[in-house]
Design an enzyme around this catalytic site. Structure first.
Site, mmCIF file in Angstrom:
data_model
loop_
_atom_site.group_PDB
_atom_site.id
_atom_site.type_symbol
_atom_site.label_atom_id
_atom_site.label_comp_id
_atom_site.label_asym_id
_atom_site.label_seq_id
_atom_site.Cartn_x
_atom_site.Cartn_y
_atom_site.Cartn_z
ATOM 1 N N ASP A 44 -44.843 71.518 64.870
ATOM 2 C CA ASP A 44 -44.850 70.833 66.163
ATOM 3 C C ASP A 44 -43.927 69.617 66.117
ATOM 4 O OD1 ASP A 44 -46.725 70.423 68.805
ATOM 5 O OD2 ASP A 44 -46.123 68.499 67.939
ATOM 6 N N TYR A 49 -39.498 62.410 69.163
ATOM 7 C CA TYR A 49 -39.757 62.079 67.750
ATOM 8 C C TYR A 49 -38.444 61.799 67.008
ATOM 9 C CZ TYR A 49 -44.353 64.391 68.481
ATOM 10 O OH TYR A 49 -45.574 64.789 68.930
ATOM 11 N N LYS A 78 -41.134 69.379 72.981
ATOM 12 C CA LYS A 78 -41.628 68.790 74.235
ATOM 13 C C LYS A 78 -40.500 68.084 74.974
ATOM 14 C CE LYS A 78 -45.726 67.822 71.485
ATOM 15 N NZ LYS A 78 -45.224 67.476 70.152
ATOM 16 N N HIS A 111 -44.206 66.423 77.858
ATOM 17 C CA HIS A 111 -44.806 65.490 76.892
ATOM 18 C C HIS A 111 -45.878 64.577 77.522
ATOM 19 C CE1 HIS A 111 -43.770 63.684 72.738
ATOM 20 N NE2 HIS A 111 -45.049 63.520 73.003
#
Ligand code: A2P
Length: 282
Positions: A44, A49, A78, A111
């Protein structure tokens, strides 16, 4: 690896490898290859990120080394908040696919919901994002689509579209159960995934959890991961430490009793990140 089944029939490996706060580059590459070598088949990540390149390189390395095939892996990303709406979402998806160096995604999530405190037309924005995701799904570029950090009132409009969300990824751990959202998802056929199933580490020093974990001869981390599974919530523990990565997947050899499940469920709220989608400023 055990699987759970999404509402469209897609099988999803029951424990995923979380990468929030994993730095890009060597750490991302090494932790992903270690995870795959340990048996994880579900990774994931997210555009925000800022580690999709490293995560993708780790995946490529594992595939090239023969540890796994692409089809055996389940990869999630996401779309970030600045990329909401139809056109931007399509472009964000292509960027993510390029950064991960993949031909398709297994799961793509919104997200965070656009919400009323930031946008008058928040529902319309979410529907625009969702239309892009739906089309990409129907074009075969994403096997399943869903959302993250949505509460029931954010989800309702999407539930009325042709392709309702299959997943909602929320913060979930013994100190933060979000029961209303979990019940709504359960009734709507949406699989709940847990981000920060260890409360980003804050669960690990809780005395009640420590005592229960000791009784099963497991760590508090393993107890928290197993707690998710027994609640039909899919855990996404994050670690960059080989021994912990391995340990977090070793959760199928014990079962938490109903009495202990109740004790854990009744813990007061603690360790939450406090990121309410109706209040966040990002
Ligand atoms: P690290 O990545 O340095 O190994 P969450 O998944 O709830 O976000 O928690 C992630 C945090 O918990 C990270 O700081 C991670 O550290 C730590 N962690 C992950 N697994 C374990 C474990 N089995 N034992 C102790 N700490 C862990």
């Amino acid at each position: 690896m055990k699987t759970m089944t999404l509402s469209n029939g897609v099988e999803i490996p029951a424990v995923g490898f979380g990468t929030w706060q994993t730095p890009d580059g060597r750490v991302a590459i090494d932790s992903v290859t270690t995870a795959i070598a340990c048996g994880y088949r579900h990774i994931d990540t997210a555009a925000c990120y800022e580690n999709e390149v490293g995560v993708g390189a780790g995946i490529a390395q594992a595939i090239e080394g023969g540890a796994v095939s692409r089809e055996e892996l389940f990869v999630t990303s996401k779309v970030w908040n600045t990329e909401r709406g139809y056109d931007k979402t399509v472009a964000a998806f292509e960027k993510t696919l390029g950064d991960l160096a993949l031909e398709y995604l297994d799961l793509y999530l919104i997200h965070w919901p656009a919400a009323a405190h930031q946008f008058e037309n928040w529902e319309e924005i979410n529907l625009g994002t969702w239309r892009a995701m739906t089309e990409l799904h129907q074009a075969g570029k994403i096997r399943a689509i869903g959302v993250s950090n949505f509460k029931p009132h954010h989800l309702r409009a999407l539930m009325e579209t042709d392709v309702p969300p299959m997943v909602n990824q929320i913060e979930y751990h013994p100190g933060f159960l979000q029961e209303e959202t979990v019940s709504y998802c359960r009734e709507s056929g949406i699989l709940v995934e847990a981000w920060s199933p260890l409360g980003t580490g804050t669960m690990l020093t809780n005395e009640t959890l420590q005592k229960i974990a000791t009784g099963y001869g497991v760590s508090v981390a393993q107890l928290c991961i197993r707690f998710c599974l027994q609640n039909d919530v899919l855990p996404l523990p994050k670690s960059v430490t080989p021994e912990r990565i391995k340990q977090n997947l070793d959760v199928f050899g014990f079962e938490i009793s109903e009495a202990d499940m109740q004790t854990i469920r009744q813990l007061p709220d603690f360790g939450s990140k406090g990121l309410d989608p109706d209040k966040v400023d990002f």
